[in-house]
Design a protein around this motif. Structure first.
Motif, PDB file in Angstrom:
ATOM      1  N   GLU A 202      -6.002   5.771  -6.488  1.00 58.15           N
ATOM      2  CA  GLU A 202      -4.967   5.290  -5.569  1.00 58.15           C
ATOM      3  C   GLU A 202      -5.437   5.364  -4.120  1.00 58.15           C
ATOM      4  OE1 GLU A 202      -2.606   3.560  -6.455  1.00 58.15           O
ATOM      5  OE2 GLU A 202      -2.088   4.167  -8.478  1.00 58.15           O
ATOM      6  N   MET A 203      -6.196   6.400  -3.782  1.00 63.48           N
ATOM      7  CA  MET A 203      -6.704   6.521  -2.418  1.00 63.48           C
ATOM      8  C   MET A 203      -7.699   5.394  -2.116  1.00 63.48           C
ATOM      9  SD  MET A 203      -8.163   9.758  -0.312  1.00 63.48           S
ATOM     10  CE  MET A 203      -9.770   9.907  -1.021  1.00 63.48           C
ATOM     11  N   ILE A 204      -8.549   5.055  -3.068  1.00 68.73           N
ATOM     12  CA  ILE A 204      -9.499   3.960  -2.879  1.00 68.73           C
ATOM     13  C   ILE A 204      -8.751   2.651  -2.634  1.00 68.73           C
ATOM     14  CG2 ILE A 204     -11.191   2.511  -4.084  1.00 68.73           C
ATOM     15  CD1 ILE A 204     -12.244   5.186  -5.350  1.00 68.73           C
ATOM     16  N   ASN A 205      -7.736   2.373  -3.459  1.00 64.83           N
ATOM     17  CA  ASN A 205      -6.967   1.134  -3.293  1.00 64.83           C
ATOM     18  C   ASN A 205      -6.206   1.117  -1.965  1.00 64.83           C
ATOM     19  OD1 ASN A 205      -7.627  -0.367  -5.637  1.00 64.83           O
ATOM     20  ND2 ASN A 205      -6.379   1.030  -6.840  1.00 64.83           N
TER      21      ASN A 205
ATOM     22  N   SER B 217       0.833  -1.207   0.000  1.00 69.40           N
ATOM     23  CA  SER B 217       0.000   0.000   0.000  1.00 69.40           C
ATOM     24  C   SER B 217       0.865   1.254   0.000  1.00 69.40           C
ATOM     25  CB  SER B 217      -0.925   0.011   1.212  1.00 69.40           C
ATOM     26  OG  SER B 217      -1.775  -1.106   1.179  1.00 69.40           O
ATOM     27  N   LEU B 218       1.910   1.234   0.810  1.00 70.74           N
ATOM     28  CA  LEU B 218       2.776   2.407   0.910  1.00 70.74           C
ATOM     29  C   LEU B 218       3.610   2.628  -0.356  1.00 70.74           C
ATOM     30  CD1 LEU B 218       3.915   1.975   4.615  1.00 70.74           C
ATOM     31  CD2 LEU B 218       2.353   3.723   3.703  1.00 70.74           C
ATOM     32  N   GLN B 219       3.919   1.561  -1.069  1.00 73.43           N
ATOM     33  CA  GLN B 219       4.738   1.682  -2.278  1.00 73.43           C
ATOM     34  C   GLN B 219       3.897   1.881  -3.536  1.00 73.43           C
ATOM     35  OE1 GLN B 219       8.166   1.738  -2.455  1.00 73.43           O
ATOM     36  NE2 GLN B 219       7.960   2.170  -4.629  1.00 73.43           N
TER      37      GLN B 219
ATOM     38  N   PHE C  71      -1.320   7.783  -3.067  1.00 76.46           N
ATOM     39  CA  PHE C  71      -2.314   8.766  -3.514  1.00 76.46           C
ATOM     40  C   PHE C  71      -1.894  10.194  -3.189  1.00 76.46           C
ATOM     41  CE2 PHE C  71      -3.588   7.675   0.780  1.00 76.46           C
ATOM     42  CZ  PHE C  71      -3.960   8.890   1.337  1.00 76.46           C
ATOM     43  N   TRP C  72      -1.141  10.374  -2.116  1.00 80.10           N
ATOM     44  CA  TRP C  72      -0.709  11.699  -1.696  1.00 80.10           C
ATOM     45  C   TRP C  72       0.275  12.349  -2.686  1.00 80.10           C
ATOM     46  CZ3 TRP C  72       0.041   7.109   0.820  1.00 80.10           C
ATOM     47  CH2 TRP C  72       1.339   6.585   0.802  1.00 80.10           C
TER      48      TRP C  72
ATOM     49  N   GLN D  36      -8.273  12.076 -10.871  1.00 84.55           N
ATOM     50  CA  GLN D  36      -8.764  10.701 -11.063  1.00 84.55           C
ATOM     51  C   GLN D  36      -7.765   9.677 -10.531  1.00 84.55           C
ATOM     52  OE1 GLN D  36      -9.783  10.774 -15.281  1.00 84.55           O
ATOM     53  NE2 GLN D  36     -11.943  10.553 -14.702  1.00 84.55           N
ATOM     54  N   LYS D  37      -6.476   9.888 -10.814  1.00 83.78           N
ATOM     55  CA  LYS D  37      -5.449   8.974 -10.298  1.00 83.78           C
ATOM     56  C   LYS D  37      -5.377   9.062  -8.776  1.00 83.78           C
ATOM     57  CE  LYS D  37      -2.473   8.812 -14.356  1.00 83.78           C
ATOM     58  NZ  LYS D  37      -1.142   9.147 -14.910  1.00 83.78           N
TER      59      LYS D  37
END
Length: 151
Positions: free
Chosen positions: A99-102, A81-83, A87-88, A94-95
């Motif tokens: 990424e935040m959802i995942n 998740s961190l790699q 999302f930040w 959209q990206k």
């Protein structure tokens, strides 16, 4: 409740076992994406993560050393998740959202795994429960019962 626990365990563990098989079977196709995300030694990382996912998923499904299996799942989810889902760092809306959802989905799965770690072992309807010393185990073959099996 026992049936719901077994079904939930099959769904949860099955998700990770399937993902592990997918990683192992399609590591060549996943390698460029992992490399683009900055994963060092991406092909080996995908294969190692596939093994973690498969082992963790099967462990949860069968109830064989489930805490160790859940730790394998957590050991995959947090660094991945961190790699992979930063999302930040995304500027495209959209990206960023994808990424935040995942990332958040993976954190919810970590929470579920941590919750399951609190379940007393051996789990109901599990291989570990069948192996418990206080539970009789036998095989019926051709109308004959074998009360002990060789170790």
């Amino acid at each position: 409740m026992r049936a719901l626990f077994v079904v939930g365990r099959a769904v949860f563990g099955g998700f990770f076992a399937y993902s592990g098989i997918n990683h192992l079977q399609h590591s060549a196709g996943m390698t460029p994406y992992a490399a683009a995300k900055g994963v060092p030694a991406p092909e080996q990382a995908i294969q190692a993560s596939g093994a973690l996912l498969l082992a963790g998923g099967l462990s949860v499904m069968a109830g064989i050393k489930p805490r160790q299996g859940l730790l394998a799942i957590i050991a995959f989810l947090i660094p991945t998740s961190l790699q992979m889902h930063r999302f930040w760092e995304e500027t495209d809306p959209q990206k960023h959202q994808a990424e935040m959802i995942n990332f958040m989905k993976n954190m919810a799965l970590v929470g579920a795994a941590l919750t399951m770690m609190q379940i007393k072992e051996p789990w109901p309807a599990s291989v570990d429960a069948a192996r418990a010393a206080d539970e009789e185990m036998f095989v019926r073959l051709g109308g004959r019962e074998f009360r002990s099996l060789p170790a």
